[in-house]
Design an enzyme around this catalytic site. Sequence first.
Site: not given
Length: 475
Positions: A194, A294
Amino acid sequence: MAPAAPKSCLRVLGTDIVDGDGKRVILKGAATGGHTNMENFITGYPGHESEMRAAMLEVLGREKYDFFFDKFLEYFFTASDAGFLASLGLNCIRIPINHRHFIDNLNPGVIRPEGFRLVDRIVDACAAEGLYTIIDMHTFPGGQNQGWHSDSGIHKALFWDFKDFQDRMTNLWVEIAKHYRGNTWVAGYNPMNEPADPDHINLQAWYKRVEKAIREVDPDHILFLDGNTYAMDFTAFKEVLPNCVYAIHDYASYGFPMGEPYVGTPEQKEYLRKSYERKVEFMKKHNVPIWNGEFGPVYAGEEDENRDDTNQKRYNLLGQQLSIYKQDQISWSIWLYKDIGFQGMVYTSPSSPYIRLLKPFLEKKKRLGLDKWGRDDKHVAHIYAPVIEHFKQEIPEQFVNRRYPQVWKIEGHIHRVLRETLFSEIMCWEYASYFEGKTLEELDELAASFKLENCVRRDGLNEILTRDAEGKALA
């Protein structure tokens, strides 16, 4: 008998991941989040892992501190966990890592061998069950993003401002690649979880640099590259790197307490589809594989009187998302495997020593809404609303939502600084105080709360994942 190792590393071929025979492989699995990278909502502490560990060291002293965390790391993921995941039909486990297991900030040029011993144990346990692994670097010095899970202790992503930080992590990836070179059970490397680069150019530059450095020592393993702004934005990406899979994270607001409940309307299904399509536009344009690294709802706890209805709605949401992914035959890794009851496929029992000890603190933390993940602000919204309104009144309208990531809006940035950073940092000492005076035997029992045999299995979730892994209809 352990399965024979694949004869060669997985690789990218057009839009597919393929094995040594050129056969398409769709990776489906889960992340060991909360283990080699602890997170506040996963194991119950407030704020950032490094701050929590500092408070625990102060309370326990070095001997007991080392004992407790060694036992926690030992019990959280064992051969039994790998066997359980394999029994569900999954084939790949993502291993999120805190860089601090490898790098000491006071001696950053030396790579700690303890980090390899820790990750090797997971890789080997998974390999013994025929499970691939993806090694994911989840934290970076200075923070690669503004979130708590980068373990920076601040609300800015300073990694992008310091070449020294970038050098450290490039060098670490070279050592990791050297170590796992030729290990065919390792599906590949996820160099950065991320990323959130405010300038939208530094990320691609670092990807090019780290890809080149890794290839010099390990030319074979796939790299799984997250998009910018928390793996949701590829609009600034200009090129495709060789033997790379591009990764999205595809959380849906319908799966969280503060989001609109998912009831499966055509409008909600269309929103899920459009959100996904926006994220994968780059991959489809360039004909490269997609990995959803995710996704997944959070679930209502046993204290929620509407638990069954709420969780069924979230199972339905998950099923709809998997149906979308199935149409494109993409690889995925759900977040997450094990926790204290928010998202885990298994979770610590409410009667376990760990939960019984921390119950008053966990209830307080939930009431205060300190964790961003899955919180409900019904008890504290009236406290923060005037602060938010004050900011909006005093900041000119054209500037109020200028701070990156803009998607958080001013409300998200205020909560990040006040609650998730300052308030939570101070609360770390209260969390640690619950462990004061514990014997080694008691600390062992607390850590053992995370053993698979002491956990509760979330059967509704696991059944959905198994049906998808086996190619069965989800409804």
